[in-house]
Design a protein around this motif. Structure first.
Motif, mmCIF file in Angstrom:
data_model
loop_
_atom_site.group_PDB
_atom_site.id
_atom_site.type_symbol
_atom_site.label_atom_id
_atom_site.label_comp_id
_atom_site.label_asym_id
_atom_site.label_seq_id
_atom_site.Cartn_x
_atom_site.Cartn_y
_atom_site.Cartn_z
ATOM 1 N N ILE A 34 -1.944 -39.330 -6.412
ATOM 2 C CA ILE A 34 -1.856 -37.870 -6.466
ATOM 3 C C ILE A 34 -1.388 -37.244 -5.151
ATOM 4 C CG2 ILE A 34 -3.273 -35.780 -6.711
ATOM 5 C CD1 ILE A 34 -4.674 -37.202 -9.032
ATOM 6 N N PRO A 35 -1.788 -37.758 -3.986
ATOM 7 C CA PRO A 35 -1.286 -37.161 -2.741
ATOM 8 C C PRO A 35 0.241 -37.218 -2.614
ATOM 9 C CG PRO A 35 -3.233 -38.486 -2.284
ATOM 10 C CD PRO A 35 -2.861 -38.749 -3.711
ATOM 11 N N VAL A 60 -7.921 -40.456 -14.805
ATOM 12 C CA VAL A 60 -9.084 -40.664 -13.929
ATOM 13 C C VAL A 60 -8.977 -41.923 -13.076
ATOM 14 C CG1 VAL A 60 -10.717 -39.361 -15.322
ATOM 15 C CG2 VAL A 60 -10.326 -41.774 -15.837
ATOM 16 N N ARG A 61 -7.979 -42.763 -13.338
ATOM 17 C CA ARG A 61 -7.813 -43.942 -12.481
ATOM 18 C C ARG A 61 -7.437 -43.544 -11.059
ATOM 19 N NH1 ARG A 61 -3.384 -47.250 -15.544
ATOM 20 N NH2 ARG A 61 -2.660 -45.110 -15.899
ATOM 21 N N SER A 62 -7.027 -42.277 -10.891
ATOM 22 C CA SER A 62 -6.686 -41.794 -9.553
ATOM 23 C C SER A 62 -7.917 -41.614 -8.673
ATOM 24 C CB SER A 62 -5.935 -40.454 -9.664
ATOM 25 O OG SER A 62 -4.747 -40.612 -10.405
ATOM 26 N N GLY A 63 -9.107 -41.722 -9.275
ATOM 27 C CA GLY A 63 -10.345 -41.676 -8.506
ATOM 28 C C GLY A 63 -10.580 -40.330 -7.849
ATOM 29 N N GLN A 64 -11.022 -40.370 -6.596
ATOM 30 C CA GLN A 64 -11.361 -39.138 -5.880
ATOM 31 C C GLN A 64 -10.140 -38.240 -5.665
ATOM 32 O OE1 GLN A 64 -13.369 -40.325 -2.301
ATOM 33 N NE2 GLN A 64 -15.309 -40.695 -3.349
ATOM 34 N N ASP A 65 -8.947 -38.840 -5.664
ATOM 35 C CA ASP A 65 -7.735 -38.037 -5.484
ATOM 36 C C ASP A 65 -7.576 -36.997 -6.586
ATOM 37 O OD1 ASP A 65 -7.069 -39.384 -3.180
ATOM 38 O OD2 ASP A 65 -5.751 -40.814 -4.187
ATOM 39 N N LEU A 66 -8.204 -37.259 -7.739
ATOM 40 C CA LEU A 66 -8.100 -36.327 -8.854
ATOM 41 C C LEU A 66 -8.662 -34.958 -8.486
ATOM 42 C CD1 LEU A 66 -7.214 -36.272 -11.879
ATOM 43 C CD2 LEU A 66 -9.598 -36.721 -12.466
ATOM 44 N N HIS A 106 -14.305 -48.813 -19.961
ATOM 45 C CA HIS A 106 -13.892 -47.469 -19.583
ATOM 46 C C HIS A 106 -13.897 -47.355 -18.063
ATOM 47 C CE1 HIS A 106 -14.011 -43.105 -19.024
ATOM 48 N NE2 HIS A 106 -13.507 -43.010 -20.238
ATOM 49 N N PRO A 107 -12.871 -46.715 -17.471
ATOM 50 C CA PRO A 107 -12.770 -46.658 -16.000
ATOM 51 C C PRO A 107 -13.944 -45.972 -15.306
ATOM 52 C CG PRO A 107 -11.145 -45.218 -17.051
ATOM 53 C CD PRO A 107 -11.703 -46.089 -18.118
ATOM 54 N N ILE A 125 -11.760 -33.998 -16.075
ATOM 55 C CA ILE A 125 -10.400 -33.561 -16.392
ATOM 56 C C ILE A 125 -10.378 -32.287 -17.236
ATOM 57 C CG2 ILE A 125 -9.505 -35.907 -16.226
ATOM 58 C CD1 ILE A 125 -9.341 -36.007 -19.250
ATOM 59 N N ALA A 126 -11.503 -31.596 -17.311
ATOM 60 C CA ALA A 126 -11.570 -30.364 -18.103
ATOM 61 C C ALA A 126 -10.534 -29.336 -17.627
ATOM 62 C CB ALA A 126 -12.979 -29.772 -18.038
ATOM 63 N N PHE A 127 -10.301 -29.286 -16.310
ATOM 64 C CA PHE A 127 -9.348 -28.302 -15.778
ATOM 65 C C PHE A 127 -7.924 -28.589 -16.248
ATOM 66 C CE2 PHE A 127 -8.924 -31.722 -12.723
ATOM 67 C CZ PHE A 127 -7.610 -31.654 -12.281
ATOM 68 N N LEU A 128 -7.605 -29.863 -16.485
ATOM 69 C CA LEU A 128 -6.278 -30.222 -16.982
ATOM 70 C C LEU A 128 -6.087 -29.765 -18.432
ATOM 71 C CD1 LEU A 128 -5.788 -33.785 -15.460
ATOM 72 C CD2 LEU A 128 -4.369 -31.773 -15.010
#
Length: 292
Positions: A34-35, A60-66, A106-107, A125-128
Motif C-alpha cells: 500500500i505505501p 487484508v494481506r497488506s496487514g498494518q499498511d491497510l 483465513h488471513p 475493510i468496512a471503509f472500503l
C-alpha cells in the motif's frame, strides 16, 4: 486511463475477478504494498504511458499498511485522480463453507476459527465497502455470472446498480429458503401434479407453463407481482440493498413455483440496471425421493 481497485472479503472471488479483468485487457497487479500506491498511480498517469486499463488487488494481506489506505485514497480524491472500487462480498456462512472446502486458513484467523477472522476482516475493510463504486455479492453467483457482470461494467460500459436479484422456486415441504427476502406462496393455483400427462414434467416444460398460466389466477398473480417489483426494486436500490432473493413456493417446487419463477425472471431480465439470475432449488427432489 481507467484505474480499478479490486477488493473485498477473502474468499469472495477477488482473485477470480482479477483473472477475468486480465482476460478483458486490464493490466492487473495483486497485493501491491500500500505505501507504493501513490507512486504506482503517478506512473500510470505519466505522459506517454501506454497502459490504459489497470486493476489493482488490495485486501487484508497488506496487514498494518491497510490502516493507511483510507488516507491515501483521500489524497487521491483531493488530487482529482480518477479511480473505481470494485468490492466483492459474500455471506459469512458462504465464506466459511468456501474456506472449509479449500482447506485454506483465513488471513486473520490465526489458529482460531474462520468466522472470527471473517468478523475481524469485515471491521477492517468496512471503509472500503463504504467507498465502493460497485458491490458484487457472489454468494449465489456462478463463475460465468460473475464474468457477465464484470463485462457489463468494465467492457460494455453499461450503467450499473449494485443490486443483484435471485429469483428462486422452492417446495414448501422442503422448507422456506433461509436467505429469502420475499416469499410468495402459489399453492392456490391449480396443481399440474394431478394431471397424469403433466405429473412427471416440470415448470420448465411448455405444457406445464400453459396449464398454469392459462388460468386467470396465474395471469393476475404475475401481473400484480410485476407491479409490486416495479415499486419495490427502485426503492431497494435507493436504500443501498445489494442482494435480493425472491422465493416463489408451491408444494414440491416442481410445477407451479417453477413456472411463476420463470415468468418473473423473464420480466426482470429485460432490465439492465441490475443483475438477475434464476434458481430452481427443489425441481428434482420429488424424483429423488420416489427412487428412495
Amino acid at each position: 486511463m481507467r484505474f480499478v481497485i479490486v477488493t473485498g472479503m477473502s474468499g469472495a472471488g477477488k482473485s477470480t475477478a482479477l483473472k477475468m479483468l486480465e482476460d478483458m485487457g486490464y493490466f492487473c497487479v495483486d497485493n501491491l504494498p500500500i505505501p507504493l500506491l501513490p507512486r504506482f498511480v503517478e506512473m500510470l498517469n505519466a505522459p506517454g504511458e501506454e497502459i490504459k486499463k489497470t486493476a489493482l488487488g488490495l485486501d487484508v494481506r497488506s496487514g498494518q499498511d491497510l490502516d493507511g489506505l483510507e488516507e491515501i485514497l483521500q489524497e487521491l480524491d483531493e488530487k482529482k485522480v480518477g479511480y473505481e472500487i470494485l468490492f466483492l462480498d459474500a455471506h459469512d456462512d458462504v465464506l466459511v463453507k468456501r474456506y472449509k472446502e479449500t482447506r485454506r486458513q483465513h488471513p486473520l484467523s490465526g489458529s482460531g476459527r474462520v468466522d472470527t477472522g471473517i468478523a475481524k476482516e469485515r471491521e477492517k475493510i468496512a471503509f472500503l465497502k463504504m467507498k465502493a463504486t460497485y458491490i458484487l455479492d457472489t454468494s449465489k453467483m456462478l463463475t460465468r455470472e460473475l464474468r457477465l457482470e464484470l463485462e457489463k461494467i468494465f467492457v460494455d460500459g453499461q450503467s450499473f446498480c449494485n443490486l443483484f436479484i435471485t429469483v428462486m422456486s422452492f417446495g414448501f415441504k422442503y422448507g422456506i429458503p433461509q436467505d429469502a427476502d420475499l416469499v410468495f406462496d402459489v399453492r392456490f393455483l391449480p396443481n399440474p401434479y394431478y394431471i397424469d400427462t403433466l405429473r412427471e414434467k416440470t415448470g420448465n416444460d411448455p405444457e406445464v407453463q400453459d396449464y398454469v398460466m392459462e388460468n386467470d389466477k396465474g395471469r393476475i398473480f404475475i401481473e400484480k407481482l410485476k407491479d409490486l417489483m416495479e415499486f419495490l426494486i427502485p426503492n431497494y436500490i435507493l436504500e443501498g440493498k445489494n442482494q435480493l432473493v425472491i422465493a416463489i413456493g408451491c408444494t414440491g417446487g416442481k410445477h407451479r413455483s417453477v413456472t411463476l419463477a420463470n415468468a418473473l425472471y423473464q420480466i426482470l431480465d429485460k432490465e439492465e440496471s441490475y443483475g438477475v439470475r434464476i434458481e430452481h432449488r427443489d425441481i428434482g427432489k420429488d424424483s429423488i425421493t420416489k427412487r428412495k
